[in-house]
Design a protein around this motif. Structure first.
Motif, PDB file in Angstrom:
ATOM      1  N   ALA A  84      18.497  45.198  22.871  1.00  0.00           N
ATOM      2  CA  ALA A  84      19.579  44.876  21.937  1.00  0.00           C
ATOM      3  C   ALA A  84      20.920  44.774  22.648  1.00  0.00           C
ATOM      4  CB  ALA A  84      19.641  45.924  20.825  1.00  0.00           C
ATOM      5  N   ASP A  85      21.109  45.588  23.693  1.00  0.00           N
ATOM      6  CA  ASP A  85      22.383  45.630  24.418  1.00  0.00           C
ATOM      7  C   ASP A  85      22.092  45.539  25.910  1.00  0.00           C
ATOM      8  OD1 ASP A  85      24.771  46.329  25.715  1.00  0.00           O
ATOM      9  OD2 ASP A  85      25.309  47.833  24.211  1.00  0.00           O
ATOM     10  N   LEU A  86      22.220  44.348  26.455  1.00  0.00           N
ATOM     11  CA  LEU A  86      21.885  44.129  27.861  1.00  0.00           C
ATOM     12  C   LEU A  86      22.769  44.936  28.790  1.00  0.00           C
ATOM     13  CD1 LEU A  86      20.075  42.588  29.846  1.00  0.00           C
ATOM     14  CD2 LEU A  86      21.773  40.759  29.840  1.00  0.00           C
ATOM     15  N   ASP A  87      24.066  44.994  28.515  1.00  0.00           N
ATOM     16  CA  ASP A  87      24.973  45.742  29.387  1.00  0.00           C
ATOM     17  C   ASP A  87      24.595  47.215  29.447  1.00  0.00           C
ATOM     18  OD1 ASP A  87      26.487  43.454  30.011  1.00  0.00           O
ATOM     19  OD2 ASP A  87      27.706  43.709  28.204  1.00  0.00           O
ATOM     20  N   ALA A  88      24.245  47.802  28.314  1.00  0.00           N
ATOM     21  CA  ALA A  88      23.845  49.215  28.287  1.00  0.00           C
ATOM     22  C   ALA A  88      22.533  49.418  29.040  1.00  0.00           C
ATOM     23  CB  ALA A  88      23.708  49.696  26.845  1.00  0.00           C
ATOM     24  N   ALA A  89      21.596  48.495  28.883  1.00  0.00           N
ATOM     25  CA  ALA A  89      20.312  48.613  29.580  1.00  0.00           C
ATOM     26  C   ALA A  89      20.499  48.498  31.088  1.00  0.00           C
ATOM     27  CB  ALA A  89      19.342  47.541  29.079  1.00  0.00           C
ATOM     28  N   GLU A 101      19.650  42.371  39.140  1.00  0.00           N
ATOM     29  CA  GLU A 101      20.309  41.122  39.512  1.00  0.00           C
ATOM     30  C   GLU A 101      21.490  40.848  38.568  1.00  0.00           C
ATOM     31  OE1 GLU A 101      17.509  37.890  39.562  1.00  0.00           O
ATOM     32  OE2 GLU A 101      16.275  38.842  41.112  1.00  0.00           O
ATOM     33  N   PRO A 102      22.410  39.979  38.974  1.00  0.00           N
ATOM     34  CA  PRO A 102      23.504  39.611  38.077  1.00  0.00           C
ATOM     35  C   PRO A 102      22.968  39.008  36.772  1.00  0.00           C
ATOM     36  CG  PRO A 102      23.958  38.850  40.297  1.00  0.00           C
ATOM     37  CD  PRO A 102      22.544  39.349  40.289  1.00  0.00           C
ATOM     38  N   VAL A 103      23.681  39.265  35.680  1.00  0.00           N
ATOM     39  CA  VAL A 103      23.296  38.748  34.371  1.00  0.00           C
ATOM     40  C   VAL A 103      23.464  37.229  34.363  1.00  0.00           C
ATOM     41  CG1 VAL A 103      23.906  38.733  31.918  1.00  0.00           C
ATOM     42  CG2 VAL A 103      23.831  40.899  33.178  1.00  0.00           C
ATOM     43  N   ARG A 104      22.495  36.544  33.762  1.00  0.00           N
ATOM     44  CA  ARG A 104      22.536  35.087  33.622  1.00  0.00           C
ATOM     45  C   ARG A 104      22.512  34.735  32.129  1.00  0.00           C
ATOM     46  NH1 ARG A 104      17.508  33.317  37.374  1.00  0.00           N
ATOM     47  NH2 ARG A 104      17.274  35.368  38.302  1.00  0.00           N
ATOM     48  N   VAL A 105      22.735  33.467  31.834  1.00  0.00           N
ATOM     49  CA  VAL A 105      22.678  32.983  30.456  1.00  0.00           C
ATOM     50  C   VAL A 105      21.614  31.896  30.367  1.00  0.00           C
ATOM     51  CG1 VAL A 105      23.965  31.839  28.607  1.00  0.00           C
ATOM     52  CG2 VAL A 105      25.112  33.523  30.067  1.00  0.00           C
ATOM     53  N   ASP A 106      20.711  32.038  29.400  1.00  0.00           N
ATOM     54  CA  ASP A 106      19.660  31.052  29.169  1.00  0.00           C
ATOM     55  C   ASP A 106      20.314  29.783  28.634  1.00  0.00           C
ATOM     56  OD1 ASP A 106      17.654  29.504  27.677  1.00  0.00           O
ATOM     57  OD2 ASP A 106      16.340  31.234  27.950  1.00  0.00           O
ATOM     58  N   GLY A 110      21.295  30.332  24.980  1.00  0.00           N
ATOM     59  CA  GLY A 110      22.578  31.016  25.092  1.00  0.00           C
ATOM     60  C   GLY A 110      22.444  32.522  25.221  1.00  0.00           C
ATOM     61  N   ALA A 111      21.204  33.031  25.227  1.00  0.00           N
ATOM     62  CA  ALA A 111      20.976  34.471  25.346  1.00  0.00           C
ATOM     63  C   ALA A 111      21.177  34.926  26.787  1.00  0.00           C
ATOM     64  CB  ALA A 111      19.566  34.826  24.883  1.00  0.00           C
ATOM     65  N   ARG A 112      21.583  36.166  26.939  1.00  0.00           N
ATOM     66  CA  ARG A 112      21.802  36.745  28.267  1.00  0.00           C
ATOM     67  C   ARG A 112      20.537  37.452  28.738  1.00  0.00           C
ATOM     68  NH1 ARG A 112      26.702  40.505  27.586  1.00  0.00           N
ATOM     69  NH2 ARG A 112      25.540  41.223  29.302  1.00  0.00           N
ATOM     70  N   PHE A 113      20.288  37.396  30.066  1.00  0.00           N
ATOM     71  CA  PHE A 113      19.107  38.034  30.629  1.00  0.00           C
ATOM     72  C   PHE A 113      19.371  38.399  32.082  1.00  0.00           C
ATOM     73  CE2 PHE A 113      18.715  33.590  31.646  1.00  0.00           C
ATOM     74  CZ  PHE A 113      18.101  33.531  32.886  1.00  0.00           C
ATOM     75  N   THR A 114      18.500  39.240  32.615  1.00  0.00           N
ATOM     76  CA  THR A 114      18.566  39.618  34.024  1.00  0.00           C
ATOM     77  C   THR A 114      17.191  40.058  34.492  1.00  0.00           C
ATOM     78  OG1 THR A 114      19.783  40.884  35.679  1.00  0.00           O
ATOM     79  CG2 THR A 114      19.173  42.045  33.668  1.00  0.00           C
ATOM     80  N   PHE A 115      17.052  40.188  35.802  1.00  0.00           N
ATOM     81  CA  PHE A 115      15.795  40.623  36.408  1.00  0.00           C
ATOM     82  C   PHE A 115      15.996  41.888  37.239  1.00  0.00           C
ATOM     83  CE2 PHE A 115      14.883  36.188  35.605  1.00  0.00           C
ATOM     84  CZ  PHE A 115      13.559  36.208  35.209  1.00  0.00           C
ATOM     85  N   PHE A 116      14.935  42.670  37.346  1.00  0.00           N
ATOM     86  CA  PHE A 116      14.837  43.811  38.254  1.00  0.00           C
ATOM     87  C   PHE A 116      13.373  43.895  38.649  1.00  0.00           C
ATOM     88  CE2 PHE A 116      14.094  45.330  34.035  1.00  0.00           C
ATOM     89  CZ  PHE A 116      13.249  46.424  34.112  1.00  0.00           C
ATOM     90  N   GLY A 121       7.520  45.643  43.403  1.00  0.00           N
ATOM     91  CA  GLY A 121       8.189  44.344  43.471  1.00  0.00           C
ATOM     92  C   GLY A 121       7.805  43.388  42.355  1.00  0.00           C
ATOM     93  N   LEU A 122       7.051  43.851  41.338  1.00  0.00           N
ATOM     94  CA  LEU A 122       6.713  42.993  40.211  1.00  0.00           C
ATOM     95  C   LEU A 122       7.992  42.650  39.459  1.00  0.00           C
ATOM     96  CD1 LEU A 122       4.557  41.658  38.374  1.00  0.00           C
ATOM     97  CD2 LEU A 122       4.565  43.774  37.059  1.00  0.00           C
ATOM     98  N   PRO A 123       8.288  41.376  39.291  1.00  0.00           N
ATOM     99  CA  PRO A 123       9.516  40.997  38.595  1.00  0.00           C
ATOM    100  C   PRO A 123       9.470  41.373  37.112  1.00  0.00           C
ATOM    101  CG  PRO A 123       8.627  39.149  39.852  1.00  0.00           C
ATOM    102  CD  PRO A 123       7.580  40.214  39.829  1.00  0.00           C
ATOM    103  N   LEU A 124      10.497  42.060  36.654  1.00  0.00           N
ATOM    104  CA  LEU A 124      10.648  42.434  35.258  1.00  0.00           C
ATOM    105  C   LEU A 124      11.964  41.851  34.748  1.00  0.00           C
ATOM    106  CD1 LEU A 124       9.634  46.199  35.557  1.00  0.00           C
ATOM    107  CD2 LEU A 124       8.179  44.265  34.917  1.00  0.00           C
ATOM    108  N   GLU A 125      11.951  41.384  33.512  1.00  0.00           N
ATOM    109  CA  GLU A 125      13.138  40.763  32.929  1.00  0.00           C
ATOM    110  C   GLU A 125      13.584  41.544  31.709  1.00  0.00           C
ATOM    111  OE1 GLU A 125      14.505  36.501  30.911  1.00  0.00           O
ATOM    112  OE2 GLU A 125      12.449  36.740  31.632  1.00  0.00           O
ATOM    113  N   LEU A 126      14.890  41.633  31.512  1.00  0.00           N
ATOM    114  CA  LEU A 126      15.475  42.130  30.271  1.00  0.00           C
ATOM    115  C   LEU A 126      16.130  40.946  29.587  1.00  0.00           C
ATOM    116  CD1 LEU A 126      17.241  45.399  31.472  1.00  0.00           C
ATOM    117  CD2 LEU A 126      14.981  45.170  30.407  1.00  0.00           C
ATOM    118  N   TYR A 127      15.838  40.751  28.313  1.00  0.00           N
ATOM    119  CA  TYR A 127      16.345  39.604  27.559  1.00  0.00           C
ATOM    120  C   TYR A 127      17.023  40.140  26.310  1.00  0.00           C
ATOM    121  CZ  TYR A 127      16.215  34.708  25.988  1.00  0.00           C
ATOM    122  OH  TYR A 127      16.554  33.423  25.619  1.00  0.00           O
TER     123      TYR A 127
END
Length: 129
Positions: A84-89, A101-106, A110-116, A121-127
């Motif tokens: 719900a809150d990308l910055d908090a996550a 990683e730096p936050v990107r915009v789809d 227009g939604a914001r997302f990032t990877f860790f 090393g399995l890529p995980l995304e927060l959307y």
């Protein structure tokens, strides 16, 4: 009636069971459904509950090869979790020592997302939803 009714689980093979268990339970906060030692296979299986349904099955297998490349290899590209809150996550992950990683915009939504990444090393995304 549709063939598929819901997402059930995704399976992950970890190189270090204790490290991955700590990451998924302590860092990401997933709860344990069941934990099974499969002594005959020298293997562990950890079932983790995802909020809103679905599960992650975390396995270990002796001698399992590492992932070939980061997400552009054929097969599963990444796992994505809604927040719900990308910055908090992001702040919570970084406070726990997880590089994000730096936050990107789809461009499409227009939604914001990032990877860790998980410990292997399995890529995980927060959307952000």
């Amino acid at each position: 009636m549709p063939l598929l009714t819901a997402f059930h689980h995704v399976a992950i093979i970890a190189s270090d069971y204790a490290r991955s268990k700590a990451f998924y339970t302590e860092v990401l906060g997933l709860s344990v459904i069941a934990e099974t030692c499969r002594a005959e296979r020298d293997s562990w299986k950890l079932d983790l509950a995802l909020p809103g349904g679905g599960q992650i099955e975390l396995f270990t297998f002796p001698g399992a090869p590492p992932r070939a490349t980061r997400p552009e290899a054929q097969g599963l590209r990444h796992l994505c979790f809604a927040v719900a809150d990308l910055d908090a996550a992001v702040a919570e992950l970084e406070a726990k020592g997880v590089p994000v990683e730096p936050v990107r915009v789809d461009r499409g939504t227009g939604a914001r997302f990032t990877f860790f990444a998980d410990p292997d090393g399995l890529p995980l995304e927060l959307y952000e939803t």
